[in-house]
Design an enzyme around this catalytic site. Sequence first.
Site, short mmCIF file in Angstrom:
data_model
loop_
_atom_site.label_atom_id
_atom_site.label_comp_id
_atom_site.label_asym_id
_atom_site.label_seq_id
_atom_site.Cartn_x
_atom_site.Cartn_y
_atom_site.Cartn_z
N ASP A 81 0.83 -1.20 0.00
CA ASP A 81 0.00 0.00 0.00
C ASP A 81 0.87 1.26 0.00
OD1 ASP A 81 0.69 -0.79 2.68
OD2 ASP A 81 -0.77 0.63 3.47
N GLU A 143 -0.08 -1.34 5.60
CA GLU A 143 1.03 -0.97 6.49
C GLU A 143 0.90 0.49 6.90
OE1 GLU A 143 5.02 0.60 7.63
OE2 GLU A 143 3.69 1.26 6.04
ZN LIG Z 1 6.80 2.32 3.98
#
Ligand SMILES: [Zn+2]
Length: 391
Positions: A81, A143
């Site tokens: 992401d 993340e």
């Molecule tokens: Zn990163």
Amino acid sequence: MNATAGQHPSAQTLAMLERLVAFATVSRNSNLGLIEEVRDYLTGHGVSSRLTYDAKGGKANLFATLGEPSNPGIVLSGHTDVVPVDGQDWATDPFVTTLDGDRIFGRGTADMKGFIAVALAMTPELLARPGDTPIQLALSYDEEVGCLGVRELLRDIAVTGVKPLGCIIGEPTGMEVVIGHKGALAFECYVHGRECHSSLVPQGVNAIEYAARLIGRVREIAERLAVEEQRNFGFDIPHSTLQTGTISGGIAVNVVPRSCEFQFDIRHLPGTRWSGLFEEIQAYARDELLPAMRRIAPESRITFRQIIDIPVLEADADAPFTHYVQDIAASRGAHYVAFGTEGGLFQQAGIPALICGPGSITQAHKPNEFVLLDQLARCETFMRNLANGPA
Ligand SMILES: [Zn+2]
């Protein structure tokens, strides 16, 4: 980092980076297109992938072993992401890689599709690695919104029953080896008092004022740590920090506010027990503020909810895995970084983790994010050393 005497990465790496950046995998979007493309690419090289999904099935992690899956491997970990581009002033389309001089622009080029692109482009070489230790690819979702996806991936690795020997997190470090980062916790605090007309102040419980006292206590703890805490000069900010980042409450200036909500975070050094700091804040709310509030309004309450938990990373500087990664990175340093990564979660799962990847964190999350060609080439050298097998 050398911006002038640059080497060039391979055409395969550049083509792979172009493909990965073209998926607008902003954390709020699905990443399935990217994950399925990577899965198909790996299948084409005879490598099968394990996919684990989020609760809604719209996002997935991918875990693949380049070699014998029953042998403990070395994990190359990257999040798929990226942060949003909304409202940012980009000179080029953020989801189209654009080469300009010694740089490639695009969202995620530094953070951290560059690393993933190099690892994927070099899959044939990594597959041919001699010895019994396979290379494993761990690609996660979400993340950037609190290292959420990798937790499912780590549970899946545990299910396989084969614990990897170590993990390299390819976050942008300029290809230097990073052995630690701070832990990051964030909390939401809700203060509930009693509203009334502001001409009758003593009959109400002003939630904003009690929240302000709690925020003041957060600030006092931060100031105390800045003076008293044992320093770790590996970090730019060599002590733990606390700060309040958001607040909302009240409906009008002539109404004593019933509710107030704020969010604060704790970024603590390895070795500092953050739970003690949080307990101090909770105790102040419970023992000093609430009794005073409840004398006027028994329904008063103060509640805390943890919203982010990114554990500290503290690798053993003298461990064989650390020395191995320093060797293949040709970097003898053992640095610390300010930003949190998935490394602490790997470490918590009993897998030694280090951070080493192309690009600079100062280019991440900003408009016109870029990675230097030289950095991608250095990452290729790193992967080639990894592919050559045990030192
Ligand atoms: Zn990163």
